[in-house]
Design an enzyme around this catalytic site. Structure first.
Site, PDB file in Angstrom:
ATOM      1  CG  HIS A  17      -2.095  -0.940   0.876  1.00 47.36           C
ATOM      2  ND1 HIS A  17      -3.520  -0.205   0.968  1.00 47.36           N
ATOM      3  CD2 HIS A  17      -2.487  -2.149   0.784  1.00 47.36           C
ATOM      4  CE1 HIS A  17      -4.327  -1.259   0.683  1.00 47.36           C
ATOM      5  NE2 HIS A  17      -3.823  -2.263   0.860  1.00 47.36           N
ATOM      6  CG  ASP A 111      -4.276   2.928   2.185  1.00 42.97           C
ATOM      7  OD1 ASP A 111      -5.260   2.666   2.209  1.00 42.97           O
ATOM      8  OD2 ASP A 111      -3.238   2.305   1.301  1.00 42.97           O
ATOM      9  CB  THR A 133      -3.998   0.825  -2.955  1.00 43.94           C
ATOM     10  OG1 THR A 133      -4.594  -0.103  -2.136  1.00 43.94           O
ATOM     11  CG2 THR A 133      -3.324   1.844  -2.201  1.00 43.94           C
ATOM     12  CG  HIS A 342      -0.289 -11.872  -6.412  1.00 46.85           C
ATOM     13  ND1 HIS A 342       0.723 -11.334  -6.997  1.00 46.85           N
ATOM     14  CD2 HIS A 342      -0.773 -10.909  -5.507  1.00 46.85           C
ATOM     15  CE1 HIS A 342       0.956 -10.230  -6.863  1.00 46.85           C
ATOM     16  NE2 HIS A 342      -0.005  -9.626  -5.825  1.00 46.85           N
ATOM     17  CD  GLN A 367      -4.319 -11.297  -4.047  1.00 49.36           C
ATOM     18  OE1 GLN A 367      -4.106 -12.798  -4.018  1.00 49.36           O
ATOM     19  NE2 GLN A 367      -3.583 -10.473  -3.199  1.00 49.36           N
TER      20      GLN A 367
END
Length: 444
Positions: A17, A111, A133, A342, A367
């Site tokens: 991040h 963030d 992100t 991934h 993911q």
């Protein structure tokens, strides 16, 4: 140097991040040499970053672990301790930075996971800009958490691989409930991270802007919908994180240069916090050996112990395994034909920007949803059969992309997206215009 204004930046110090946030700040700082940027992050996370901008000062905040002791807990324990220390540790660090510089902070960039940044900004009466992100698809999934849970509670849908979430979420017509990030289901997954993300989603509509390292053209329907939910929803990418290497110590680039055919190499790399279990590593290794495609595999030393006996010796003529690879340079090399990943967002955006198709083995978080978008929405790669590596499943995916007509179509699709990404960051592109809007919002 005398600075005219002061902007605070608050990083989430876990996973990957912090680096994208620093990259955004470096871009802004280059456009505003008279503005000082204070980057607040934990000492451990700061050590993994680098900064070359004279108007960015790196500050350390307490990570919540016992002082003067070596922390030996898990990644998730460290996360919990950090969140428990917030926001008091940040308020202290910000106050010290203001006192040292004599400049009060006029904007706060953070963030998006650090939801309390909203309260800090409102308390000071300054704009709050939040960086998401990940991809816009995952943000959209979280923004529709209430509707998703309501559909499940009412029995309209089941949380399985068959029920699609359309028409609940615009732009996710190919996704199923099982593809969604597990943190959406807070009742099933009350982890510190899940609680943090859900609080962040509640706060984000109060931000002055939500920014992403992406481009509107990858998901125009999602972008249009999210623009209706925030004051400003700004895709400002793709911006590719630099990979600072003084030389090719790993030998990756020189090895790639010796390959005789373009688009012939299989590049394999997973995240820094996830490695496939031993059984899957064996299956993937057996598939690589059977297919005989040249391969470059970034794999931790410890994980190599799980590889089949004699694998390294038998594949030395066409394979190379390294502990670390300069991923951006590797993906940009003409010899690379597919990226086994991934499906973290940084890796996806790098793959698209290099025009490289993907084979997806997701682990956690967003993911799985990303992999669904890669295969069925953007059509730039394949999900591994069953979600985990088997020898037959890995061989099938490799052959489909590397040798079949389907692979040619997938490669064409990723190159179309690459062109759209390139156009977005041109002077009159959508991302460039959004970046200029961001500068206005934070008063630069």
């Amino acid at each position: 140097m005398v600075f005219e204004s002061h902007i605070g930046v608050v990083a989430f110090p876990f996973g990957t991040h912090a680096a994208p946030l620093l990259d955004v700040v470096q871009r802004i700082a280059a456009s505003a040499p008279g503005t000082l940027f204070s980057f607040f992050n934990t000492a451990d996370s700061n050590r993994k970053l680098f900064n070359t901008c004279a108007n960015i000062r790196i500050h350390e905040v307490w990570d919540g672990t016992p002082r003067d002791q070596v922390f030996t807990g898990s990644h998730f324990e460290a996360l919990g301790l950090f969140l428990k220390a917030c926001p008091h540790n940040l308020e202290k660090a910000i106050g010290e930075a203001e006192e040292d510089t004599g400049l009060t902070i006029c904007s706060l960039i953070s963030d998006a996971f650090l939801w309390f940044s909203c309260d800090l900004a409102e308390k000071r009466g300054v704009p709050w800009v939040a960086l998401w992100t990940s991809a816009s698809c995952s943000l959209s999934a979280h923004m529709y958490t209430h509707e998703i849970l309501q559909a499940l509670e009412s029995g309209v849908a089941e949380r399985d691989e068959h029920d699609k979430i359309q028409p609940l979420i615009p732009g996710l017509e190919m996704a199923t409930f099982r593809d969604l990030p597990p943190e959406v289901f807070l009742d099933k997954n009350p982890s510190p991270l899940a609680v943090t993300i859900n609080k962040a989603v509640e706060k984000l509509p109060r931000s002055h802007a939500v920014i992403l390292n992406s481009f509107e053209e990858i998901d125009p329907i999602i972008a249009k919908d999210l623009k209706s939910k925030f004051r400003h929803f700004l895709n400002i990418g793709p911006s590719i994180l630099p990979s600072p290497i003084a030389d090719d110590k790993s030998g990756c680039l020189s090895w790639l240069g010796k390959q005789t055919r373009p688009k012939s190499v299989v590049y394999i790399s997973f995240s820094t916090v996830a490695t496939p279990p031993e059984k899957e590593l064996v299956a993937l290794a057996e598939a690589l050996e059977a297919c005989q495609f040249p391969f470059l595999w970034s794999l931790k030393e410890q994980a190599r112990e799980s590889l089949p006996d004699g694998f390294l010796e038998r594949t030395t003529s066409f394979g190379k395994i390294v502990s670390w690879a300069p991923q951006l340079q590797v993906l940009a090399h003409d010899s690379v034909g597919v990226f086994v990943s991934h499906c973290g967002w940084n890796s996806i955006i790098e793959s698209i920007s290099s025009g490289v198709p993907m084979i997806c083995r997701p682990f956690f978080g967003d993911q799985k949803l990303n992999s669904r978008m890669i295969q069925d929405s953007w059509k730039i790669g394949l999900r591994i059969e069953g979600g985990v590596f088997s020898k037959s499943g890995a061989m099938e995916a490799l052959n489909r992309i590397m040798t079949g007509d389907e692979g040619k179509i997938i490669r064409e699709n990723v190159n179309v997206l690459k062109e759209k990404a390139t156009t977005a960051v041109e002077p009159q592109g959508s991302s460039s215009k959004n970046f200029q809007k961001l500068l206005q919002i934070i008063c630069i």
